[in-house]
Scaffold this active site. Structure first.
Site, PDB file in Angstrom:
ATOM      1  N   ARG A   1       0.842  -1.204   0.000  1.00 39.22           N
ATOM      2  CA  ARG A   1       0.000   0.000   0.000  1.00 39.22           C
ATOM      3  C   ARG A   1       0.876   1.251   0.000  1.00 39.22           C
ATOM      4  NH1 ARG A   1       2.569   2.269   3.182  1.00 39.22           N
ATOM      5  NH2 ARG A   1       2.503   2.336   5.451  1.00 39.22           N
TER       6      ARG A   1
ATOM      7  N   ASP B   1      -3.937   6.733  12.371  1.00 33.79           N
ATOM      8  CA  ASP B   1      -4.697   5.488  12.613  1.00 33.79           C
ATOM      9  C   ASP B   1      -4.607   5.031  14.058  1.00 33.79           C
ATOM     10  OD1 ASP B   1      -2.031   4.538  12.414  1.00 33.79           O
ATOM     11  OD2 ASP B   1      -2.551   2.810  11.153  1.00 33.79           O
TER      12      ASP B   1
ATOM     13  N   GLY C   1      11.048  -3.511   2.814  1.00 31.91           N
ATOM     14  CA  GLY C   1      11.490  -2.543   3.816  1.00 31.91           C
ATOM     15  C   GLY C   1      11.580  -1.130   3.293  1.00 31.91           C
TER      16      GLY C   1
ATOM     17  N   GLY D   1       8.876   0.946   2.842  1.00 33.10           N
ATOM     18  CA  GLY D   1       7.764   1.789   3.267  1.00 33.10           C
ATOM     19  C   GLY D   1       6.493   1.534   2.473  1.00 33.10           C
TER      20      GLY D   1
ATOM     21  N   ASP E   1      -2.148  -0.364   7.379  1.00 36.96           N
ATOM     22  CA  ASP E   1      -1.423  -1.113   6.352  1.00 36.96           C
ATOM     23  C   ASP E   1      -2.131  -2.424   6.023  1.00 36.96           C
ATOM     24  OD1 ASP E   1       0.273   0.957   6.908  1.00 36.96           O
ATOM     25  OD2 ASP E   1       1.790  -0.271   7.906  1.00 36.96           O
TER      26      ASP E   1
ATOM     27  N   TYR F   1       8.083   5.370  17.524  1.00 40.18           N
ATOM     28  CA  TYR F   1       6.687   5.129  17.131  1.00 40.18           C
ATOM     29  C   TYR F   1       5.815   4.987  18.380  1.00 40.18           C
ATOM     30  CZ  TYR F   1       2.663   3.299  14.568  1.00 40.18           C
ATOM     31  OH  TYR F   1       1.406   3.119  14.032  1.00 40.18           O
TER      32      TYR F   1
HETATM   33  C1  GLA Z   1       3.137   2.501   9.987  1.00 44.34           C
HETATM   34  C2  GLA Z   1       2.063   1.764  10.811  1.00 44.34           C
HETATM   35  C3  GLA Z   1       0.676   2.282  10.452  1.00 44.34           C
HETATM   36  C4  GLA Z   1       0.604   3.799  10.518  1.00 44.34           C
HETATM   37  C5  GLA Z   1       1.764   4.439   9.761  1.00 44.34           C
HETATM   38  C6  GLA Z   1       1.802   5.935   9.944  1.00 44.34           C
HETATM   39  O1  GLA Z   1       3.026   2.192   8.634  1.00 44.34           O
HETATM   40  O2  GLA Z   1       2.135   0.384  10.574  1.00 44.34           O
HETATM   41  O3  GLA Z   1      -0.284   1.676  11.294  1.00 44.34           O
HETATM   42  O4  GLA Z   1       0.552   4.240  11.844  1.00 44.34           O
HETATM   43  O5  GLA Z   1       3.015   3.902  10.180  1.00 44.34           O
HETATM   44  O6  GLA Z   1       0.687   6.515   9.376  1.00 44.34           O
END
Ligand code: GLA
Length: 329
Positions: free
Chosen positions: A9, A18, A99, A101, A145, A194
């Site tokens: 995605r 999220d 990896g 993104g 995701d 995070y």
């Molecule tokens: C990562 C996490 C998602 C979301 C994004 C930031 O991809 O897995 O759940 O929080 O970061 O939007």
């Protein structure tokens, strides 16, 4: 033989929203992971065509994070959450850069869960895989995701409300190119950063109530300057999701640039998840003829930028199309 496929995605707007029940606008893409094999035995045994090492996960695995090689951790996470009764022996191949993104790990989780025989709605599938990712990596990720991979709609982005968990398909106009450009910095989804950002959003919500319902005036009452900035990002980013969704649905591509720039600035200044390399890339892309707008996409701390451009604009990167979600084929 069973074959299951799941796409990666890219998120168009709505990052770090999220995990506090906010709004996101990802799309499943036409790069995907495929798992092929047969249901047999008392372990999940997978080889990858793209990464070295065989993964062997006993059906009663209890610590997915300890599984090796590293790509096997999320496989073990899925086994630990889905608890299939029968094992699996097969192969994994992917067209996703790993990896980078683009949610290669969510795609692997979703494809593995389907290959192991998971039955349920796309939302239930995503919830299993989100839990698997959390167990495997220790990162308290949200659901974006996995839900984008499970619920993708061809030709559309998905507006997801992460409180009600409703998914609305938003058409992506034909004349729009979605280009993902890597910053060159390998994305380290730093657990501490995070988790810390997520905890700060929770702390802000304990002061002003759910951030999805909070206004910028509510946010202004938060005394702690760091929590105030974190909450201001989330509240303003939730609005931008609806603004970008409305602009796409109306074909108002002229509105996208300012919205994407504002999103990037908010992630950089208020949420502090950008890097100098991401900032420089966004600046360069924004100044490129034919590019409507650009912003960092995903968790940040390195990784990728998404650019929205007029069809055929001279931008080097992965040109991705909005694709259908995961399935057993
Ligand atoms: C990562 C996490 C998602 C979301 C994004 C930031 O991809 O897995 O759940 O929080 O970061 O939007």
């Amino acid at each position: 033989m069973t074959t299951a496929r799941a796409p990666g995605r890219v998120n168009l707007v709505g990052d770090h929203t999220d995990h506090s029940g906010g709004l996101v606008l990802p799309m499943a893409i036409d790069l995907e992971t495929v798992v092929t094999g047969s249901r047999e035995g008392d372990a999940v045994v997978l080889e990858s065509e793209d990464v070295a090492g065989e993964v062997v996960v006993p059906l009663d695995v209890d610590d997915p994070a300890a599984t090796g090689p590293e790509w096997g951790r999320v496989v073990a996470g899925v086994v630990a959450v889905a608890r299939p009764e029968v094992g699996f022996r097969g192969r994994v191949r992917t067209t996703l850069p790993i990896g980078a993104g683009l949610s290669s790990s969510a795609a692997l989780e979703v494809a593995v869960a389907l290959a192991l025989g998971f039955e349920g709605t796309p939302l239930e599938l995503a919830q299993v895989c989100q839990r698997a990712e959390q167990l495997a990596t220790g990162v308290p990720c949200g659901i974006m995701d996995q839900l984008a991979s499970a619920a993708g709609v061809a030709g559309h982005a998905l507006r997801i409300d992460c409180t009600s968990l409703t998914v609305d398909a938003v058409p992506v106009p034909e004349g729009l190119d979605v280009v993902v450009v890597h910053s060159g910095e390998q994305r380290r989804l730093d657990r501490t950063a995070y988790g810390e950002r997520r905890a700060q959003c929770e702390a802000a919500a304990s002061i002003v109530g759910p951030l999805l319902e909070a206004t910028l005036d509510d946010v202004a009452t938060i005394a702690d300057p760091v929590l105030r900035r974190r909450a201001r990002h989330v509240v303003s980013e939730n609005r931008r999701v609806d603004d970008v969704a409305a602009a796409l649905a109306a074909g108002r591509l002229d509105l996208l640039g300012d919205l994407l720039s504002a999103s990037h600035a908010s992630l950089r200044d208020d949420f502090e998840v950008s890097t100098p390399a991401l900032d420089a890339l966004v600046e360069r892309l924004t100044a490129t003829p034919g590019v409507l707008g650009a912003r960092l996409t995903g968790a940040g701390f390195g990784g990728c930028v998404v650019a929205l451009a007029e069809a055929g604009a001279a931008v080097a990167g992965w040109r991705v199309r909005p694709a259908v979600g995961a399935s057993v084929v």
